[in-house]
Design an enzyme around this catalytic site. Structure first.
Site, mmCIF file in Angstrom:
data_model
loop_
_atom_site.group_PDB
_atom_site.id
_atom_site.type_symbol
_atom_site.label_atom_id
_atom_site.label_comp_id
_atom_site.label_asym_id
_atom_site.label_seq_id
_atom_site.Cartn_x
_atom_site.Cartn_y
_atom_site.Cartn_z
ATOM 1 N N ASP A 87 1.051 -1.072 -0.193
ATOM 2 C CA ASP A 87 -0.078 0.236 -0.204
ATOM 3 C C ASP A 87 0.948 1.205 -0.607
ATOM 4 O O ASP A 87 1.334 1.161 0.961
ATOM 5 C CB ASP A 87 -1.137 0.127 1.436
ATOM 6 C CG ASP A 87 -1.522 1.469 1.475
ATOM 7 O OD1 ASP A 87 -2.794 1.079 0.827
ATOM 8 O OD2 ASP A 87 -0.916 2.190 2.360
ATOM 9 N N TYR A 98 3.088 9.727 -0.892
ATOM 10 C CA TYR A 98 3.825 9.743 0.318
ATOM 11 C C TYR A 98 5.234 9.289 -0.313
ATOM 12 O O TYR A 98 6.017 9.199 0.365
ATOM 13 C CB TYR A 98 3.915 7.876 0.488
ATOM 14 C CG TYR A 98 2.728 7.509 0.891
ATOM 15 C CD1 TYR A 98 1.962 8.022 2.009
ATOM 16 C CD2 TYR A 98 2.119 6.496 1.144
ATOM 17 C CE1 TYR A 98 0.790 8.161 2.447
ATOM 18 C CE2 TYR A 98 1.714 5.913 1.741
ATOM 19 C CZ TYR A 98 -0.218 6.414 2.460
ATOM 20 O OH TYR A 98 -0.407 6.252 3.145
ATOM 21 N N LYS A 105 -2.845 6.280 -4.178
ATOM 22 C CA LYS A 105 -4.188 7.308 -3.448
ATOM 23 C C LYS A 105 -3.818 7.819 -4.174
ATOM 24 O O LYS A 105 -2.613 8.572 -4.440
ATOM 25 C CB LYS A 105 -3.715 6.954 -1.206
ATOM 26 C CG LYS A 105 -4.195 5.444 -1.454
ATOM 27 C CD LYS A 105 -4.287 5.911 0.169
ATOM 28 C CE LYS A 105 -4.359 4.681 1.054
ATOM 29 N NZ LYS A 105 -2.249 4.304 0.694
ATOM 30 N N HIS A 121 -7.630 9.591 -1.379
ATOM 31 C CA HIS A 121 -7.141 9.932 0.408
ATOM 32 C C HIS A 121 -8.083 10.317 0.944
ATOM 33 O O HIS A 121 -7.456 9.809 2.325
ATOM 34 C CB HIS A 121 -5.987 10.429 -0.036
ATOM 35 C CG HIS A 121 -4.567 9.925 1.032
ATOM 36 N ND1 HIS A 121 -3.284 9.561 0.019
ATOM 37 C CD2 HIS A 121 -4.958 9.330 2.038
ATOM 38 C CE1 HIS A 121 -2.871 9.453 1.224
ATOM 39 N NE2 HIS A 121 -3.500 8.812 2.305
#
Length: 291
Positions: free
Chosen positions: A47, A52, A77, A110
């Site tokens: 994931d 990120y 996401k 998200h």
């Protein structure tokens, strides 16, 4: 090597492992070895997210693992700055390119943006197109409350396959879980062992790893407190995505399929719920909240 995680069947028939590796806040240079280590240890779900900053490294880790693409379930996401129909399609292309993949297993929004929910819904409609075009196998959302989900389902065609939310013993969201079950949505747990409370400081609440109920069960079963909590997640048919870049923790977190908790023990952990979240309140998120 640990045994594989059991598979959960999504509402469109796609099957997803019940445990995966999360890479939130994993530095790019540590993400590649974390992903390869996890796959070697038996993980088959990774994931990540555009926000990120490590999608490229996740893709590299998968490529280096030597495991066939069809055997790895990859999630990423859409970030809030890319909300909107056309910008969602562009952002998806960017994520796929960074990951080095030709399709995605699960694409998630998200956060909900309650004050601009038209924009949230437009992004989800773009995700529906990606699903229809076969570019992603399943779509869903993160951090949606029952109210947000009700609004979304009234505006769109495809019921989300997954709702990824903060969920650990001190914030176990029973009402949301029940709503998700009623609508055939799999609940996926971020911060599944309560790291959000530890990282945020003592003022954010209790640490599930220190709860006597959990440490007592760890002693009984010869497991770590984290393993007890992750097993509790599995007993509830949730999908947990614990984050770590440490090889021994990565291996420990998947070593939970050689024992089970009794219904009484699961209920004892359920009783640790405080109703207090450690992360952001989805009702208060705006397009600029995290900038």
């Amino acid at each position: 090597m640990n045994g594989p995680a059991p598979l959960l069947t999504l509402n469109n028939g796609v099957r997803m492992p019940a445990l995966g590796l999360g890479v939130y806040q994993s530095p790019p240079d540590e993400t590649v070895p974390a992903v390869t280590t996890a796959i070697e240890a038996g993980y088959r779900l990774i994931d990540t997210a555009a926000a990120y900053g490590n999608e490229k490294e996740v893709g590299e880790g998968i490529a280096r693992s030597g495991i066939g693409r069809e055997d790895i379930f990859v999630i990423t996401k859409l970030w809030l700055t890319d909300y909107g129909y056309d910008s969602t399609l562009r952002a998806f292309d960017t994520s796929l390119t960074k990951l080095g993949l030709d399709h995605l297993d699960l694409y998630l929004l998200h956060w909900p943006v309650p004050s601009a929910y038209d924009t949230t819904a437009a992004s989800y409609k773009a995700a529906e197109k990606l699903l229809a075009d076969g570019r992603v196998r399943a779509i869903g959302v993160c951090n949606h409350t029952p109210e947000h989900l009700t609004d979304l389902m009234a505006r769109t065609e495809v019921v989300p396959a997954v709702n990824q939310v903060e969920l650990h013993p001190n914030f176990s969201q029973p009402e949301l879980r029940a709503f998700d079950v009623r609508h055939g949505i799999i609940t996926q747990s971020w911060s599944p062992i309560g790291g959000v409370n530890r990282y945020a400081g003592a003022d954010k609440g209790r640490d599930p790893l220190q709860e006597p109920t959990i440490t007592g069960l760890a002693e009984k079963y010869g497991k770590s407190p984290a393993q007890i909590i992750l097993r509790w997640q599995v007993e509830h048919e949730l999908c947990a995505i614990p984050k770590s870049v440490k090889p021994h923790r990565i291996a420990e977190n998947i070593g939970i399929f050689d024992f089970s908790l009794t219904p009484h023990e699961v209920a004892a952990i359920d009783a640790l719920d405080t109703g207090a979240r450690g992360g952001p309140d989805p009702d208060r998120v705006e397009l600029g909240t995290f900038s």
